[in-house]
Structure formats: structure tokens, C-alpha cells
Design a protein around this motif. Structure first.
Motif, PDB file in Angstrom:
ATOM      1  N   ARG A  66      26.435  55.546 -43.737  1.00  0.00           N
ATOM      2  CA  ARG A  66      27.666  56.023 -42.798  1.00  0.00           C
ATOM      3  C   ARG A  66      28.491  56.872 -43.912  1.00  0.00           C
ATOM      4  O   ARG A  66      29.147  58.023 -43.260  1.00  0.00           O
ATOM      5  N   ILE A 113      14.205  55.376 -32.992  1.00  0.00           N
ATOM      6  CA  ILE A 113      13.251  54.976 -33.912  1.00  0.00           C
ATOM      7  C   ILE A 113      13.506  54.080 -34.830  1.00  0.00           C
ATOM      8  O   ILE A 113      12.727  53.777 -35.705  1.00  0.00           O
ATOM      9  N   HIS A 114      14.634  53.471 -34.580  1.00  0.00           N
ATOM     10  CA  HIS A 114      15.149  52.383 -35.525  1.00  0.00           C
ATOM     11  C   HIS A 114      14.216  51.306 -35.032  1.00  0.00           C
ATOM     12  O   HIS A 114      14.451  50.750 -33.832  1.00  0.00           O
ATOM     13  N   ASP A 115      13.912  50.394 -36.092  1.00  0.00           N
ATOM     14  CA  ASP A 115      12.764  49.278 -35.730  1.00  0.00           C
ATOM     15  C   ASP A 115      12.958  48.135 -36.460  1.00  0.00           C
ATOM     16  O   ASP A 115      12.245  47.066 -36.180  1.00  0.00           O
ATOM     17  N   SER A 159      16.275  46.938 -27.764  1.00  0.00           N
ATOM     18  CA  SER A 159      16.852  47.096 -29.091  1.00  0.00           C
ATOM     19  C   SER A 159      17.516  48.808 -29.119  1.00  0.00           C
ATOM     20  O   SER A 159      16.851  49.604 -28.728  1.00  0.00           O
ATOM     21  N   THR A 163      24.419  55.087 -30.638  1.00  0.00           N
ATOM     22  CA  THR A 163      25.383  55.077 -29.304  1.00  0.00           C
ATOM     23  C   THR A 163      24.987  56.207 -28.266  1.00  0.00           C
ATOM     24  O   THR A 163      25.316  55.962 -27.378  1.00  0.00           O
TER      25      THR A 163
HETATM   26 CO1  B1M Z   1      19.731  55.587 -38.829  1.00  0.00          CO
HETATM   27  N1  B1M Z   1      21.650  55.195 -37.878  1.00  0.00           N
HETATM   28  N2  B1M Z   1      19.794  57.177 -38.043  1.00  0.00           N
HETATM   29  N3  B1M Z   1      18.023  55.558 -39.506  1.00  0.00           N
HETATM   30  N4  B1M Z   1      20.472  53.692 -39.524  1.00  0.00           N
HETATM   31  C1  B1M Z   1      22.368  53.919 -37.939  1.00  0.00           C
HETATM   32  C2  B1M Z   1      22.124  53.260 -36.720  1.00  0.00           C
HETATM   33  C3  B1M Z   1      23.833  54.540 -38.176  1.00  0.00           C
HETATM   34  C4  B1M Z   1      24.936  53.290 -37.791  1.00  0.00           C
HETATM   35  C5  B1M Z   1      24.164  54.802 -39.678  1.00  0.00           C
HETATM   36  C6  B1M Z   1      25.451  55.282 -40.087  1.00  0.00           C
HETATM   37  O1  B1M Z   1      26.024  56.181 -39.761  1.00  0.00           O
HETATM   38  N5  B1M Z   1      26.214  54.254 -40.454  1.00  0.00           N
HETATM   39  C7  B1M Z   1      23.963  55.745 -37.450  1.00  0.00           C
HETATM   40  C8  B1M Z   1      24.255  55.590 -35.838  1.00  0.00           C
HETATM   41  C9  B1M Z   1      25.759  56.054 -35.797  1.00  0.00           C
HETATM   42  C10 B1M Z   1      25.820  55.821 -34.331  1.00  0.00           C
HETATM   43  O2  B1M Z   1      25.067  56.065 -33.300  1.00  0.00           O
HETATM   44  N6  B1M Z   1      27.297  55.332 -33.989  1.00  0.00           N
HETATM   45  C11 B1M Z   1      22.538  56.242 -37.555  1.00  0.00           C
HETATM   46  C12 B1M Z   1      21.992  57.460 -37.543  1.00  0.00           C
HETATM   47  C13 B1M Z   1      23.280  58.506 -37.208  1.00  0.00           C
HETATM   48  C14 B1M Z   1      20.860  58.082 -37.607  1.00  0.00           C
HETATM   49  C15 B1M Z   1      20.303  59.375 -37.403  1.00  0.00           C
HETATM   50  C16 B1M Z   1      20.910  60.335 -36.109  1.00  0.00           C
HETATM   51  C17 B1M Z   1      20.485  59.975 -38.558  1.00  0.00           C
HETATM   52  C18 B1M Z   1      20.064  61.788 -38.686  1.00  0.00           C
HETATM   53  O3  B1M Z   1      18.781  62.094 -38.530  1.00  0.00           O
HETATM   54  N7  B1M Z   1      20.992  62.395 -38.836  1.00  0.00           N
HETATM   55  C19 B1M Z   1      18.837  59.283 -37.358  1.00  0.00           C
HETATM   56  C20 B1M Z   1      18.197  59.039 -35.816  1.00  0.00           C
HETATM   57  C21 B1M Z   1      16.911  58.839 -35.641  1.00  0.00           C
HETATM   58  C22 B1M Z   1      16.520  58.303 -34.253  1.00  0.00           C
HETATM   59  O4  B1M Z   1      16.303  57.078 -33.806  1.00  0.00           O
HETATM   60  N8  B1M Z   1      16.190  59.342 -33.115  1.00  0.00           N
HETATM   61  C23 B1M Z   1      18.643  57.965 -38.123  1.00  0.00           C
HETATM   62  C24 B1M Z   1      17.451  57.698 -38.848  1.00  0.00           C
HETATM   63  C25 B1M Z   1      17.232  56.468 -39.450  1.00  0.00           C
HETATM   64  C26 B1M Z   1      16.126  56.114 -40.346  1.00  0.00           C
HETATM   65  C27 B1M Z   1      14.781  56.680 -39.834  1.00  0.00           C
HETATM   66  C28 B1M Z   1      16.345  56.822 -41.592  1.00  0.00           C
HETATM   67  C29 B1M Z   1      16.203  54.719 -40.700  1.00  0.00           C
HETATM   68  C30 B1M Z   1      15.261  53.741 -39.605  1.00  0.00           C
HETATM   69  C31 B1M Z   1      14.038  53.326 -40.332  1.00  0.00           C
HETATM   70  C32 B1M Z   1      13.595  52.212 -39.175  1.00  0.00           C
HETATM   71  O5  B1M Z   1      14.185  51.392 -38.450  1.00  0.00           O
HETATM   72  N9  B1M Z   1      12.267  52.123 -39.387  1.00  0.00           N
HETATM   73  C33 B1M Z   1      17.590  54.239 -40.429  1.00  0.00           C
HETATM   74  C34 B1M Z   1      18.399  53.242 -40.813  1.00  0.00           C
HETATM   75  C35 B1M Z   1      17.589  52.415 -41.639  1.00  0.00           C
HETATM   76  C36 B1M Z   1      19.707  53.026 -40.200  1.00  0.00           C
HETATM   77  C37 B1M Z   1      20.618  51.917 -40.771  1.00  0.00           C
HETATM   78  C38 B1M Z   1      21.079  52.173 -42.365  1.00  0.00           C
HETATM   79  C39 B1M Z   1      20.069  50.356 -40.789  1.00  0.00           C
HETATM   80  C40 B1M Z   1      19.529  50.053 -39.657  1.00  0.00           C
HETATM   81  C41 B1M Z   1      18.857  48.739 -39.920  1.00  0.00           C
HETATM   82  O6  B1M Z   1      17.774  48.564 -39.997  1.00  0.00           O
HETATM   83  N10 B1M Z   1      19.525  47.467 -40.105  1.00  0.00           N
HETATM   84  C42 B1M Z   1      21.677  52.253 -39.845  1.00  0.00           C
HETATM   85  C43 B1M Z   1      23.231  51.510 -40.350  1.00  0.00           C
HETATM   86  C44 B1M Z   1      23.545  50.092 -39.610  1.00  0.00           C
HETATM   87  O7  B1M Z   1      23.283  49.644 -38.953  1.00  0.00           O
HETATM   88  N11 B1M Z   1      24.482  49.566 -40.328  1.00  0.00           N
HETATM   89  C45 B1M Z   1      21.586  53.299 -39.123  1.00  0.00           C
HETATM   90  C46 B1M Z   1      19.150  46.247 -40.660  1.00  0.00           C
HETATM   91  C47 B1M Z   1      18.705  45.697 -39.176  1.00  0.00           C
HETATM   92  C48 B1M Z   1      18.190  44.109 -39.609  1.00  0.00           C
HETATM   93  O8  B1M Z   1      19.936  45.471 -38.487  1.00  0.00           O
HETATM   94  O9  B1M Z   1      19.004  46.913 -36.706  1.00  0.00           O
HETATM   95  O10 B1M Z   1      21.393  45.995 -36.474  1.00  0.00           O
HETATM   96  P1  B1M Z   1      19.880  45.873 -37.123  1.00  0.00           P
HETATM   97  O11 B1M Z   1      19.389  44.695 -36.018  1.00  0.00           O
HETATM   98  C49 B1M Z   1      20.103  43.198 -36.150  1.00  0.00           C
HETATM   99  C50 B1M Z   1      21.061  43.360 -34.729  1.00  0.00           C
HETATM  100  O12 B1M Z   1      21.732  44.490 -34.391  1.00  0.00           O
HETATM  101  C51 B1M Z   1      20.185  42.488 -33.616  1.00  0.00           C
HETATM  102  O13 B1M Z   1      19.180  41.714 -34.530  1.00  0.00           O
HETATM  103  C52 B1M Z   1      19.010  42.283 -35.624  1.00  0.00           C
HETATM  104  C53 B1M Z   1      18.717  41.391 -36.842  1.00  0.00           C
HETATM  105  O14 B1M Z   1      19.615  40.393 -37.172  1.00  0.00           O
HETATM  106  N12 B1M Z   1      18.977  43.303 -32.890  1.00  0.00           N
HETATM  107  C54 B1M Z   1      18.845  42.689 -31.770  1.00  0.00           C
HETATM  108  C55 B1M Z   1      18.622  44.604 -33.170  1.00  0.00           C
HETATM  109  N13 B1M Z   1      17.845  44.794 -31.970  1.00  0.00           N
HETATM  110  C56 B1M Z   1      17.731  43.811 -31.177  1.00  0.00           C
HETATM  111  C57 B1M Z   1      17.198  43.549 -29.984  1.00  0.00           C
HETATM  112  C58 B1M Z   1      17.343  42.292 -29.511  1.00  0.00           C
HETATM  113  C59 B1M Z   1      18.311  41.372 -29.904  1.00  0.00           C
HETATM  114  C60 B1M Z   1      19.150  41.731 -31.167  1.00  0.00           C
HETATM  115  O15 B1M Z   1      16.788  42.155 -28.286  1.00  0.00           O
HETATM  116  C61 B1M Z   1      16.890  40.919 -27.448  1.00  0.00           C
END
Ligand code: B1M
Length: 232
Positions: A66, A113-115, A159, A163
């Protein structure tokens, strides 16, 4: 091996967890896998390894992503390392022998593509006795609708981490309404940018803050359904 190389098995638990946060940050998959195994061998519960070592480490990665300190290639490596650790934990989390609770179809929405979070939810749901059908990433409305019908799912989980992609959840729910099938399914949504208000606004049954909440919420809704069926 150089003298200053860290031998993971010689670290105490706190040091090892700290080292795992660093290794995750550096995308060191082999080290993460080794450390996960060490913690399990020391008697750690798989859920604790997942939350305290892996998820906590990924939070640090997320903050630096971020703030522009880390970039996409580094974050991809971190995600890959995290997945290596999760793969070891998956069978252990699913090994509870709980009776089947219901069936969930889950996927990340179109354009996203976040998974990692979705995978975690799937793992925890399986561990709690749910059958999980994972549609992967970038799912269009047609894919969700086809799957919930074909799989005769009880729950649809969506999921979204961006935004820009989270509004797509409403597209799916609206399509379910149009087809008159919305109330046939429990719709749960999650992902870092969502909140309860958003979940309500798009017509989901519930927003789930994390995987543990997803499991509890799913159980509550399934129990409610069973009670309703029993009452009729
Ligand atoms: Co991305 N990314 N990313 N990224 N990435 C975020 C989400 C971001 C917040 C980072 C940041 O700026 N701080 C930001 C989004 C900003 C916004 O929209 N406001 C962002 C961005 C901007 C992007 C790109 C646009 C970057 C770019 O290309 N310039 C791009 C977009 C690609 C696309 O999707 N089209 C991108 C790409 C990527 C990677 C490919 C590099 C990689 C993804 C790899 C992968 O997933 N295989 C990646 C990653 C890893 C992240 C962060 C760092 C980590 C996400 C993660 O895995 N968290 C993320 C930062 C963040 O979230 N703080 C970020 C760990 C995971 C355990 O947590 O996914 O929240 P989370 O899941 C939780 C809960 O949310 C919930 O339970 C889970 C477990 O407790 N939950 C559910 C999630 N899904 C659920 C579904 C349910 C219930 C609960 O269904 C019932």
C-alpha cells in the motif's frame, strides 16, 4: 552453508514466527514450508500457524504494498510463499472429520485475481465440514449461476479485494433476483475493502470479515435453514 545462515529449527517459537514474517516478505517459499512444518512438529495447531505466522506476515506485506515500498513482483513472490505454507496446512485444517454441513460454491469476482483470502475461506470451510467447490478467480456472473445450480449449492461465497471489482457482487445478486433464485441460496461476501454496510446494500445475506467469521456465519445460516424446513 555460511556460518551466519539461520537454522530455522534452532529458533524458539517467537523468533521463528518473526523469521517467517521476514521470509514471507522476502518470498522465500522453501523456508516458509520448512518453518510451517517445524511449528506443526512442535505441536502448534494448524489454525495458529495459519493466523499467527502466515496471515500476520501477509498483513505486513500488504501494508508495504500500500505504501509503495513493495511492488507487484515482490508481492507475487510473497503470495507464492504463503501458498506453499497453506498447502501444508490445508489437509490438516480439513481433517476434523466433522459431518458434512452443506455445500458452498466460492470464487473471486470478475476482474479480480486475488485468491489467497478466498482459498483460506475455502480451507476453513472444509475444515468445518462444508463441501467446497472453488471456481477460482475472475468469475463472470454466468459462471457463478451455472455452478450454484449444477452443484446444488447451499451457499454462494464471493470474494473481492479491489474497490473496482467489489460492485460486481451486486451484478451477481441482481441476476439471481431476476431469475427468481436469490432466496434459494445463502449469499456470503468477503474481502478486505468490503464492510457490513456494503454487504447489506448489495443484498447479500452477510459480510464476513475473515475466514473464521465466514465459517461461523455459514453455520448460523445453515442451522436457520434447517429449522425453517423443519417448521414447515
Ligand atoms: Co493486490 N491489491 N493488486 N495483489 N493485493 C490489494 C488488495 C491492495 C489493498 C494493496 C494496497 O494498495 N494496499 C490494493 C487494492 C486497493 C483498492 O482497491 N482499494 C491492491 C491493488 C491495487 C492491486 C493491483 C491493481 C496492483 C497493480 O497491478 N497495480 C493488482 C490488481 C490485479 C487484479 O486483481 N486485477 C494487484 C495484484 C496483486 C498480486 C497479483 C500481486 C497479489 C495477489 C496474489 C494472489 O492473490 N494470488 C496481490 C496481493 C497479495 C495483495 C495484498 C498485498 C494481500 C492480499 C491478501 O492475500 N491478503 C493486498 C493488500 C491487503 O489486502 N492488505 C492487495 C491476505 C488474505 C488472507 O486476506 O484477502 O483480505 P484477504 O482475505 C481475508 C478476508 O478479507 C476474508 O477472509 C480472508 C481470510 O481471513 N475474505 C472473505 C476474503 N474473501 C472472502 C470471501 C468470503 C468470506 C470472507 O466469502 C464468503
Amino acid at each position: 552453508m555460511a556460518d551466519d545462515d539461520i537454522i530455522l529449527s534452532e529458533l524458539d517459537d517467537d523468533e521463528l514466527v518473526q523469521q517467517m514474517h521476514d521470509d514471507l516478505y522476502d518470498g522465500l517459499k522453501d523456508e516458509i514450508e520448512e518453518a510451517v512444518q517445524i511449528l506443526l512438529d512442535r505441536g502448534w495447531a494448524p489454525y495458529d500457524v495459519l493466523t499467527r505466522a502466515l496471515v500476520a506476515g501477509m498483513t505486513i506485506v500488504g501494508a508495504d504494498f500500500r505504501d509503495g515500498i513493495l511492488f507487484v513482483p515482490e508481492v507475487l513472490l510473497a503470495a507464492n510463499a504463503m501458498k506453499g505454507g497453506m498447502a501444508i496446512l490445508k489437509p490438516l485444517l480439513a481433517e476434523t472429520g466433522a459431518p458434512k454441513m452443506g455445500k458452498m460454491v466460492i470464487g473471486t469476482v470478475k476482474g479480480d485475481i486475488h485468491d489467497i483470502g478466498k482459498n483460506l475461506v475455502g480451507m476453513m470451510m472444509e475444515g468445518a465440514g462444508f463441501e467446497v467447490v472453488d471456481l477460482g478467480i475472475n468469475n463472470a456472473v454466468e459462471k457463478y449461476l451455472e455452478a450454484i445450480k449444477a452443484e446444488e449449492a447451499d451457499i454462494l461465497g464471493m470474494s473481492a479485494l479491489l474497490t473496482t471489482t467489489m460492485p460486481y457482487m451486486k451484478v451477481v445478486i441482481d441476476a439471481m433476483k431476476e431469475q427468481g433464485i436469490r432466496d434459494d441460496y445463502i449469499v456470503l461476501v468477503g474481502g478486505a475493502p468490503l464492510n457490513e454496510e456494503f454487504g447489506r446494500a448489495i443484498g447479500a445475506d452477510a459480510y464476513c470479515r475473515d475466514a473464521a467469521v465466514a465459517v461461523e456465519t455459514a453455520k448460523t445460516f445453515i442451522a436457520r435453514r434447517h429449522n425453517q424446513t423443519a417448521a414447515h
